[in-house]
Structures are given as C-alpha cells and as structure tokens.
Design a protein around this motif. Structure first.
Motif, PDB file in Angstrom:
ATOM      1  N   TYR A 219       0.845  -1.190   0.000  1.00 59.77           N
ATOM      2  CA  TYR A 219       0.000   0.000   0.000  1.00 59.77           C
ATOM      3  C   TYR A 219       0.883   1.244   0.000  1.00 59.77           C
ATOM      4  O   TYR A 219       1.872   1.319   0.739  1.00 59.77           O
ATOM      5  N   ARG A 220       0.509   2.201  -0.837  1.00 61.76           N
ATOM      6  CA  ARG A 220       1.206   3.489  -0.835  1.00 61.76           C
ATOM      7  C   ARG A 220       0.183   4.607  -0.651  1.00 61.76           C
ATOM      8  O   ARG A 220      -0.765   4.725  -1.425  1.00 61.76           O
ATOM      9  N   ASN A 221       0.391   5.405   0.377  1.00 63.00           N
ATOM     10  CA  ASN A 221      -0.529   6.501   0.667  1.00 63.00           C
ATOM     11  C   ASN A 221      -0.378   7.624  -0.349  1.00 63.00           C
ATOM     12  O   ASN A 221       0.738   7.922  -0.809  1.00 63.00           O
ATOM     13  N   GLY A 222      -1.496   8.258  -0.680  1.00 67.55           N
ATOM     14  CA  GLY A 222      -1.451   9.405  -1.566  1.00 67.55           C
ATOM     15  C   GLY A 222      -0.801  10.605  -0.910  1.00 67.55           C
ATOM     16  O   GLY A 222      -0.670  10.688   0.320  1.00 67.55           O
ATOM     17  N   ASP A 223      -0.394  11.570  -1.728  1.00 68.14           N
ATOM     18  CA  ASP A 223       0.228  12.792  -1.220  1.00 68.14           C
ATOM     19  C   ASP A 223      -0.821  13.628  -0.486  1.00 68.14           C
ATOM     20  O   ASP A 223      -1.997  13.672  -0.871  1.00 68.14           O
ATOM     21  N   ILE A 224      -0.382  14.299   0.567  1.00 69.00           N
ATOM     22  CA  ILE A 224      -1.285  15.075   1.417  1.00 69.00           C
ATOM     23  C   ILE A 224      -0.815  16.525   1.477  1.00 69.00           C
ATOM     24  O   ILE A 224       0.370  16.810   1.648  1.00 69.00           O
ATOM     25  N   LEU A 225      -1.767  17.440   1.316  1.00 71.57           N
ATOM     26  CA  LEU A 225      -1.538  18.865   1.522  1.00 71.57           C
ATOM     27  C   LEU A 225      -2.167  19.254   2.855  1.00 71.57           C
ATOM     28  O   LEU A 225      -3.309  18.893   3.138  1.00 71.57           O
ATOM     29  N   ARG A 226      -1.409  19.969   3.667  1.00 74.39           N
ATOM     30  CA  ARG A 226      -1.980  20.470   4.913  1.00 74.39           C
ATOM     31  C   ARG A 226      -1.661  21.950   5.095  1.00 74.39           C
ATOM     32  O   ARG A 226      -0.564  22.412   4.783  1.00 74.39           O
ATOM     33  N   LEU A 227      -2.654  22.669   5.604  1.00 77.87           N
ATOM     34  CA  LEU A 227      -2.541  24.100   5.867  1.00 77.87           C
ATOM     35  C   LEU A 227      -3.021  24.355   7.292  1.00 77.87           C
ATOM     36  O   LEU A 227      -4.067  23.847   7.704  1.00 77.87           O
ATOM     37  N   ASP A 228      -2.264  25.143   8.038  1.00 75.86           N
ATOM     38  CA  ASP A 228      -2.620  25.462   9.416  1.00 75.86           C
ATOM     39  C   ASP A 228      -2.443  26.953   9.663  1.00 75.86           C
ATOM     40  O   ASP A 228      -1.529  27.589   9.104  1.00 75.86           O
TER      41      ASP A 228
END
Length: 317
Positions: A219-228
């Motif tokens: 399994y390979r997780n998709g890329d994630i964008l995070r903003l805080d």
C-alpha cells in the motif's frame, strides 16, 4: 537588518518540534492530525545559537462516520474507532551562523504512542485479526536535517524545512494498533510568522507529505496537503490566547490492491478550536507552555473527532 533582541523570547522551531503522528492514510488518517502541526512562532528560527528542547503530548479520539470502509494493514474494515495518545520529545540545535537575515537549525524527535483501535476486517487478504487492539510502543523518528529561517524585518519571518519520518517505529501487519507506519514520509514545509509586538502573533504553515510504499501491506498513501493557521492576542504577563485552524486534503490517490477497491480513497478534514499559552523565563531557559483543543467538523474518508494537545518548550541560548 532586524535586531535579534525581539526574537530572544520567540520560541520558534515548533515546525521541527511537534509534527504528529498516527496511522497512515491507509489507516484512514495520515500522519497529521487536524490543527496540531502549527505552534507559536512557527516561522521563526532564532538568530542566536543554542539548544531548544520540547515535549509535546497529543490525545486524539475519533471514528469513521457512516458505513463506509477504510483500508488498514492491507485489508478493508467496515468501521474504525481510535484513541491515540502521542508524546514526542524533540531536540533542536540552532547553528551559529553569525549575523545576518538567515539562520539555520536541525532537529530530531523521539515519539512514544499509545494506540487503542477498533476495526472489523473484511478485506481481500482474508486474515483473522481481532476487532480491538491496543498497545504502547515507540513510533517513527522525526528527523529534520535542515531548517532555514529568513528575517524579513523585526516582526515578519519565514522558515523553510524538510522534516522526514523514518520507519523506526513498531509495525506488524497482523496487528491493528501500529505506532509505526512502515514507510518514509518527506514533508517540505514553509511557515510565516508576524509578531504584533504586544505578545500576540499571526502564523501560517503549509506542507506537502510524500509517502513511500508500505511493502508489508502492499500500500502506498497518496500525497497530502496540509494548511494550518494560528492567531493569538497577548494579555500581558506572558499570557496569550487565540484560535487555531487546520485543513488537510489528500491530493493524489492511494495505490495498491486495497486502495483500488476504494477508488483511491482520498481523504479530507477541517477543524478549528481555541489555544492558550504562556511564555517567560524558567530558571536559565526561555519557556513556552501552550494547550489547544481542535474539534473536527468536516471530514471525508477520515475519522472525525477531537484532538487535544499540550506543549512545553525550553530554549537555551
């Protein structure tokens, strides 16, 4: 050239000091918890050389809403409930780079995680795994080889960094409660901080998370964008209070046989909540203590719940 004196009380480096956690997008969450990545003065790397030590504890309680399925340890689960207590001790070295607008630092974080998870596996691997599992073990190390900070002026600052999670934590594909994720995660990060000069601030942080494949689960997780975002108002005597907001969006599909059955399983979450903090002198160190509560209110393909955290940071310059 900004004077370094206003920055002596700025305990930055929280982009190096507390970046959680949890199961991978494979477990429905990803490493980040909504609104828990950004901390006070996230865009500042102090101009004076020395050590910054911090201890961060995060508690998260959430569950997957509705009747949807979630990928976990290479199988499918018809439900997911989790309680996680994650504590990281972080050690940051601010390098002696002399006078100038640029400053540099490196850091390493050592986390311990308690996980309590309930899930009913029904997936293609056909294994018999208990529907409830819990345990306390070391999680993956967080290493930041380099962080670079630029002082625009005395109040405005930018920091660039590349934190990397290293798969040193415990992982067993026959267990539900895994503090490790069995992959490397590269997280290029940019943060901006504006100090209002009255004990308050406005900070923004953005990051991308790139995961390598978990070979044990295929399994390979998709890329994630995070903003805080973080806004605080100073009340004198070192006290401040304000608001934290967080947004997490998966921007590419998960990959693998299980992910294909769920059409890539892209997730999203949004949360916001209050924060309270104090900064001042403690013995020979500059100290910062803060706490926050972030309830999530808009999720997709991720558990929805509440995150509470407490952070203690000591700087020795």
């Amino acid at each position: 050239m900004p004077s370094p004196s206003p920055l002596r009380s700025s305990l930055a480096l929280c982009l190096l000091a507390a970046s959680p956690l949890l199961h991978a997008a494979e477990g429905g969450v990803g490493r980040p918890i909504t609104g828990q990545q950004i901390y006070s003065n996230a865009g500042i790397i102090p101009p004076e050389p020395g050590w910054v030590m911090s201890l961060t504890s995060i508690y998260y309680d959430g569950e997957l809403k509705g009747s949807g399925q979630v990928p976990i340890i290479g199988d499918l689960s018809s439900g997911l409930k989790m309680k996680v207590s994650y504590t990281m001790g972080n050690f940051t070295r601010v390098w002696d780079t002399g006078k100038g607008r640029w400053n540099y630092a490196s850091a390493i974080g050592v986390p311990v995680q308690y996980t309590d998870i309930q899930a009913s596996l029904t997936g293609p691997r056909g294994r018999t795994v208990g529907t409830q599992d819990s345990g306390t073990q070391f999680a993956d190390l967080l290493v930041t080889p380099i962080a670079a900070g630029y002082h625009i002026n005395e109040r405005d600052h930018i920091a660039l960094s590349l934190p990397i999670y290293v798969p040193t934590g415990a992982y067993n594909d026959n267990r539900l409660a895994n503090p490790g994720q069995n992959n490397y995660t590269f997280m290029p990060t940019i943060a901006f901080t504006h100090l209002d000069g009255k004990g308050g601030e406005f900070s923004l942080m953005g990051a991308l998370e790139f995961y390598t494949r978990n070979d044990a689960a295929d399994y390979r997780n998709g890329d994630i964008l995070r903003l805080d975002g973080l806004w605080t108002h100073g009340f004198g005597s070192g006290w401040n209070a304000g608001l934290v907001v967080g947004y997490i969006q998966q921007i590419s599909d998960d990959q693998g046989p299980t992910a294909d059955k769920l059409n890539g399983y892209r997730g999203r979450s949004v949360g916001a909540g209050p924060t309270l903090g104090w900064s001042g002198k403690f013995a020979d160190a500059q100290a910062n203590i803060s706490a926050r509560w972030i309830p999530e209110f808009d999720t997709k393909n991720r558990p929805e719940g509440n995150g509470v955290s407490v952070n203690l940071t000591l700087a020795f310059f």
